[in-house]
Write a protein that holds these residues in place. Structure first.
Motif, mmCIF file in Angstrom:
data_model
loop_
_atom_site.group_PDB
_atom_site.id
_atom_site.type_symbol
_atom_site.label_atom_id
_atom_site.label_comp_id
_atom_site.label_asym_id
_atom_site.label_seq_id
_atom_site.Cartn_x
_atom_site.Cartn_y
_atom_site.Cartn_z
ATOM 1 N N ALA A 339 0.624 -1.198 0.041
ATOM 2 C CA ALA A 339 -0.052 0.049 0.102
ATOM 3 C C ALA A 339 0.828 1.110 0.012
ATOM 4 O O ALA A 339 0.710 2.295 -0.666
ATOM 5 C CB ALA A 339 -0.968 -0.026 1.084
ATOM 6 N N ARG A 340 1.979 1.312 0.768
ATOM 7 C CA ARG A 340 2.892 2.381 0.862
ATOM 8 C C ARG A 340 3.517 2.601 -0.408
ATOM 9 O O ARG A 340 3.631 3.786 -0.868
ATOM 10 C CB ARG A 340 3.621 2.164 1.770
ATOM 11 C CG ARG A 340 5.031 3.271 2.371
ATOM 12 C CD ARG A 340 5.646 2.792 3.424
ATOM 13 N NE ARG A 340 6.649 1.675 3.182
ATOM 14 C CZ ARG A 340 7.540 1.584 2.560
ATOM 15 N NH1 ARG A 340 7.927 2.349 2.111
ATOM 16 N NH2 ARG A 340 8.279 0.330 2.627
ATOM 17 N N ARG A 341 3.944 1.474 -1.146
ATOM 18 C CA ARG A 341 4.436 1.639 -2.471
ATOM 19 C C ARG A 341 3.689 2.002 -3.397
ATOM 20 O O ARG A 341 3.927 2.976 -4.480
ATOM 21 C CB ARG A 341 5.589 0.477 -2.780
ATOM 22 C CG ARG A 341 6.603 0.078 -2.093
ATOM 23 C CD ARG A 341 7.297 -1.256 -2.227
ATOM 24 N NE ARG A 341 8.344 -1.670 -1.162
ATOM 25 C CZ ARG A 341 9.368 -1.111 -1.114
ATOM 26 N NH1 ARG A 341 10.018 -0.141 -2.124
ATOM 27 N NH2 ARG A 341 10.303 -1.663 -0.252
ATOM 28 N N HIS A 342 2.489 1.608 -3.281
ATOM 29 C CA HIS A 342 1.432 1.626 -4.549
ATOM 30 C C HIS A 342 1.177 3.554 -4.457
ATOM 31 O O HIS A 342 0.953 4.076 -5.429
ATOM 32 C CB HIS A 342 0.065 1.057 -4.189
ATOM 33 C CG HIS A 342 -0.943 1.177 -5.001
ATOM 34 N ND1 HIS A 342 -0.878 1.136 -6.507
ATOM 35 C CD2 HIS A 342 -2.272 1.849 -4.650
ATOM 36 C CE1 HIS A 342 -1.926 1.601 -6.858
ATOM 37 N NE2 HIS A 342 -2.648 2.086 -6.118
ATOM 38 N N ARG A 343 1.065 3.999 -3.070
ATOM 39 C CA ARG A 343 0.699 5.291 -3.010
ATOM 40 C C ARG A 343 1.616 6.428 -3.662
ATOM 41 O O ARG A 343 1.507 7.287 -4.120
ATOM 42 C CB ARG A 343 0.604 5.752 -1.364
ATOM 43 C CG ARG A 343 -0.757 5.335 -1.026
ATOM 44 C CD ARG A 343 -1.066 5.930 0.402
ATOM 45 N NE ARG A 343 -0.237 5.603 1.551
ATOM 46 C CZ ARG A 343 -0.339 4.468 2.061
ATOM 47 N NH1 ARG A 343 -1.358 3.751 1.852
ATOM 48 N NH2 ARG A 343 0.688 4.324 3.090
ATOM 49 N N LYS A 344 3.062 5.786 -3.504
ATOM 50 C CA LYS A 344 4.240 6.627 -4.212
ATOM 51 C C LYS A 344 4.009 6.502 -5.796
ATOM 52 O O LYS A 344 4.570 7.333 -6.458
ATOM 53 C CB LYS A 344 5.585 5.901 -4.010
ATOM 54 C CG LYS A 344 5.810 6.337 -2.438
ATOM 55 C CD LYS A 344 7.326 6.055 -2.187
ATOM 56 C CE LYS A 344 7.699 4.564 -2.623
ATOM 57 N NZ LYS A 344 9.441 4.545 -2.304
ATOM 58 N N ALA A 395 1.355 -0.069 -10.627
ATOM 59 C CA ALA A 395 0.709 -1.420 -10.909
ATOM 60 C C ALA A 395 1.251 -2.325 -9.734
ATOM 61 O O ALA A 395 2.245 -2.248 -9.428
ATOM 62 C CB ALA A 395 1.405 -1.998 -12.093
ATOM 63 N N VAL A 396 0.208 -2.979 -9.615
ATOM 64 C CA VAL A 396 0.401 -4.109 -8.469
ATOM 65 C C VAL A 396 0.066 -5.608 -9.142
ATOM 66 O O VAL A 396 -1.206 -5.589 -9.377
ATOM 67 C CB VAL A 396 -0.293 -3.783 -6.907
ATOM 68 C CG1 VAL A 396 -0.225 -4.993 -6.183
ATOM 69 C CG2 VAL A 396 0.224 -2.826 -6.544
ATOM 70 N N THR A 397 0.779 -6.509 -9.124
ATOM 71 C CA THR A 397 0.671 -7.681 -9.787
ATOM 72 C C THR A 397 0.932 -8.645 -8.604
ATOM 73 O O THR A 397 1.946 -8.945 -8.004
ATOM 74 C CB THR A 397 1.252 -8.017 -10.996
ATOM 75 O OG1 THR A 397 1.396 -6.864 -11.808
ATOM 76 C CG2 THR A 397 1.036 -9.300 -11.990
ATOM 77 N N VAL A 398 -0.052 -9.884 -8.617
ATOM 78 C CA VAL A 398 0.060 -10.683 -7.660
ATOM 79 C C VAL A 398 0.029 -12.107 -8.379
ATOM 80 O O VAL A 398 -0.904 -12.362 -9.218
ATOM 81 C CB VAL A 398 -1.061 -10.866 -6.524
ATOM 82 C CG1 VAL A 398 -0.654 -11.829 -5.475
ATOM 83 C CG2 VAL A 398 -1.425 -9.476 -5.790
#
Length: 751
Positions: A339-344, A395-398
């Motif tokens: 979440a922290r990295r995504h906000r950046k 982008a967030v990929t799981v």
């Protein structure tokens, strides 16, 4: 055309992609390119579907998106045989290996597709030649309807209590039932003694059902899709369609999941990955993680490992592992970090070890309101599109191991956007998070390697918990005691050197165990491999000599080898002479076998033919003459091949049973491998003796009866020779007519 190169890739998607992406270069150089896919094959042909006006536009699109998108317009469907005639053939190791086995089950030369094994270049060579080498390639055929007992025992084991009724050893992947469990099963099934000789088949159903219940988990080892149980490859995270567990395990899993139970099967042909790739005259490969397995590459394949420096200096930051007490605390920490990295705006790739864990991580992200893409074997058709955008801003990929090897994530997305790529670089590039350690360090290194490619910035970090499978199963007693005694809060990471060392030791322990497993498999398969090569060579001789003189030579050679055995029985080990009564008995054998005909009479009894050498010379001439007479019989080659395949199938089953039983001889201070080699050799001699015997007693009679307009499958008679019933066919043995049925259900009915 040249001899051809096989380029072996880890999955079907890469085989298609590379055939199109690289095909334009090879096509320009005058080479033909093909790719193999399950149940099909394609040839690179830019002219078969694309009009002249669309060509430039499509070519530009391929240049921009070819690294992740397959442009099917360039691929023309062709037969597999035509695909193998191309100069460069892309495909997975399974496609090449199974085609080799199928070629050695073919009944005509035209049905064989491969044209030799000259040169193979293996992409991700450690994954294919080492990780996947634990499982042999097996072709099987449906044999009989599966028993209803699978459903019965699926219900029975569901009522058993772990640790009380059965014990699970996750380290050895084994499960054993306790005396309490046996008593409970006997009550539920309604039998007195489960282990009585007449109930041994029930023990098999129970053991397979217990394994399915305790060791195999849905969405980790397999998925259920469209009413079918499909195995998931533990190394690549992909679905292995068409592949099944052997020994009744797959049927037990189907019963557990409540889907239709498929027929049981019998092995027709098998080969290990190691022995398949040893067929190639030249073998080479590439991977980013070969150095840790350099010893195995050299010992098994004779391949040296050479390290090549990276094109640009590696500037990726590999952060130290973060270890939590519980699985839940670990996932909460991962969610906060993402979440922290995504906000950046920094792109994040989260790697999981299974589909099950993949979906659990996704549920945590959904609750936290983190937009993300999920990539696993259930939605693999979107793989190219998801990977292409995994490097975009925010982008967030799981993903499972599908994204852990062989994929190139471009910063800023694909097609590349230089402005956005620069923004991502300024934020630190792609960040890779591993949710737990894999059994092999190489797989962890491959996941890390998705970040910091070609000199780009990037970072990676693994989040672990003391409840992870690797630490829980292989971590040892120290870690177990630590779990019980640690009183630190769940959300506080554990920074102890002992845990990091335990992780490294556990991985080394598992890698060592897997190496021993592969070594053990190879030692036993090497024995089978020598026999397999000899049988396949003889089989190829029959195919190539499908009619005419060469087949006559093969047939007479087989019969003469059996004649030598008969001569030893009639004349004894020291030669001597036959009396008239023995001579008559031998003549009767030849008449009943259909060898003696009005045009090919049995030699007359005389001083010359009563001696061993004189009689053998006359009988060799007779066999040679009869072999030449029936060599043009149209179905002869097919009959010989059916018989050879049937006997080979029985031989494989006998060797499988031997390999399982021979281990117990270690208790008698005997080396199981030495015992296996000795008995496998005896079984092999028996295999050829049966083939020679059945050919001698039946092949001439089949053709003779056909010529006399008799039924095409006459009942084999029992022929006797001096020394006992040597020509007798067992009721449960395959019928020598080549029908594939047991003798008692075919021509044995009337005997």
């Amino acid at each position: 055309p040249g001899k051809g190169v096989h380029v072996v890739t880890v999955n079907e998607y890469l085989a298609r992609r590379d055939a199109v992406w690289m095909g334009q270069i090879y096509h320009f150089l005058g080479l033909r390119v093909a790719c193999l896919v399950p149940n099909g094959a394609f040839l690179y042909d830019p002219e078969w579907k694309i009009s002249q006006e669309d060509r430039e536009e499509l070519d530009a699109d391929r240049d921009a998106k070819g690294s992740f998108l397959v442009h099917h317009e360039y691929l023309r469907p062709v037969s597999r045989r035509e695909a193998y005639r191309a100069d460069v053939v892309y495909g997975t190791n399974h496609e090449f290996g199974f085609d080799y086995l199928r070629d050695n089950l073919a009944h005509t030369i035209d049905a064989q597709v491969q044209r030799g094994h000259f040169y193979a270049i293996v992409d991700e060579v450690d994954s294919i030649l080492i990780d996947e080498a634990r499982t042999p390639l097996i072709i099987s055929a449906p044999d009989k309807e599966s028993s209803s007992f699978y459903k019965t025992f699926a219900r029975v084991v569901a009522k058993l209590v772990p640790e009380r009724d059965y014990l699970v050893d996750e380290k050895l992947r084994s499960v054993s039932i306790t005396p309490e469990g046996i008593a409970k099963v006997e009550r539920m099934v309604g039998i007195q003694n489960l282990y009585a000789p007449e109930n041994m088949q029930l023990v098999h159903y129970l053991e397979e059902s217990l394994k399915a219940r305790a060791l195999f988990r849905r969405d980790r080892d397999y998925v259920v899709k469209d009413g079918e149980v499909i195995i998931v490859d533990e190394f690549t995270g992909r679905l292995l369609r068409g592949r099944r567990y052997s020994g009744g395990l797959h049927q037990a899993i189907e019963a557990k999941e409540g889907v239709k139970i498929q027929e049981e099967s019998r092995t027709l042909a098998k080969i290990s990955i190691q022995n398949y790739f040893r067929l190639y005259q030249k073998l080479a490969g590439m991977t980013g993680t070969a150095q840790t397995s350099a010893e195995e590459f050299y010992k098994v394949y004779g391949l040296e490992v050479v390290s090549i420096p990276t094109n640009k200096p590696l500037i990726r930051r590999d952060l130290p592992d973060v270890i939590y007490k519980t699985f839940d605390a670990k996932l909460r920490a991962i969610t906060e970090d993402v979440a922290r990295r995504h906000r950046k705006g920094q792109p994040v790739l989260v790697g999981t070890v299974s589909i099950e864990k993949n979906e659990i991580v996704s549920s945590y992200f959904r609750r936290a309101g983190i937009p993300h893409e999920v990539l696993n074997a259930k939605n693999n058709e979107r793989e190219g599109a998801i990977i292409a955008q995994a490097g975009k801003l925010g982008a967030v990929t799981v993903a499972t191991n599908m994204a852990g090897r062989g994929v190139d994530i471009i910063l800023g997305g694909n097609p590349p956007d230089p402005h956005e790529a620069e923004k991502v670089r300024a934020l630190g590039g792609l960040h890779v998070i591993g949710t737990e350690r894999h059994e092999a360090r190489r797989i962890d290194d491959q996941l890390r390697g998705r970040a910091g490619r070609q000199g780009d910035p990037g970072s990676s970090q693994f989040f672990l918990s003391l409840e992870d499978d690797l630490l829980r199963i292989f971590g040892g007693d120290k870690v177990k005691r630590m779990m019980e005694t640690l009183r630190i809060p769940e959300d506080q990471p554990i920074e102890l050197g002992i845990v990091s060392r335990a992780v490294a030791q556990a991985q080394a322990k598992v890698e060592g165990a897997n190496f021993d497993l592969r070594k053990h498999l190879l030692e036993y398969d090497d024995v089978l491999n020598k026999q397999r090569m000899a049988v396949y060579q003889e089989r190829q001789k029959i195919l190539q000599a499908s009619q005419g003189t060469p087949l006559a030579e093969f047939l007479s050679h087989i019969c003469m080898r059996y004649l030598e055995k008969m001569a030893r029985e009639f004349f004894g080990p020291h030669g001597g002479e036959l009396d008239e009564a023995q001579f008559s008995r031998l003549e009767k054998v030849f008449r009943e076998a259909g060898i003696v005909t009005p045009t090919a009479p049995f030699p007359r009894f005389s001083e010359a033919t009563s001696s061993r050498e004189g009689l053998l010379a006359a009988l060799r001439d007779l066999l040679k003459k009869r072999s030449e007479e029936i060599a043009s019989f149209p179905a002869l080659a097919s009959r010989l091949l059916s018989l050879l395949d049937l006997l080979w199938m029985h031989h494989l089953e006998a060797l499988e049973a031997l390999s399982e039983s021979v281990r117990l001889r270690a208790y008698g201070q005997k080396d199981p491998l030495v015992e296996y080699k000795r008995e496998a050799h005896l079984l092999y001699q028996e295999f050829w003796l049966k083939f020679q015997e059945w050919v001698f007693y039946n092949i001439f009679r089949i053709s003779f009866d056909n010529a006399a307009t008799q039924p095409s499958h006459p009942a084999p008679r029992v022929a006797t020779v001096a020394g006992g019933d040597k020509g007798k066919i067992g009721r449960n043995e395959p019928c020598p007519c080549g029908s594939g049925k047991k003798y008692k259900k075919c021509h044995g009915r009337s005997v």
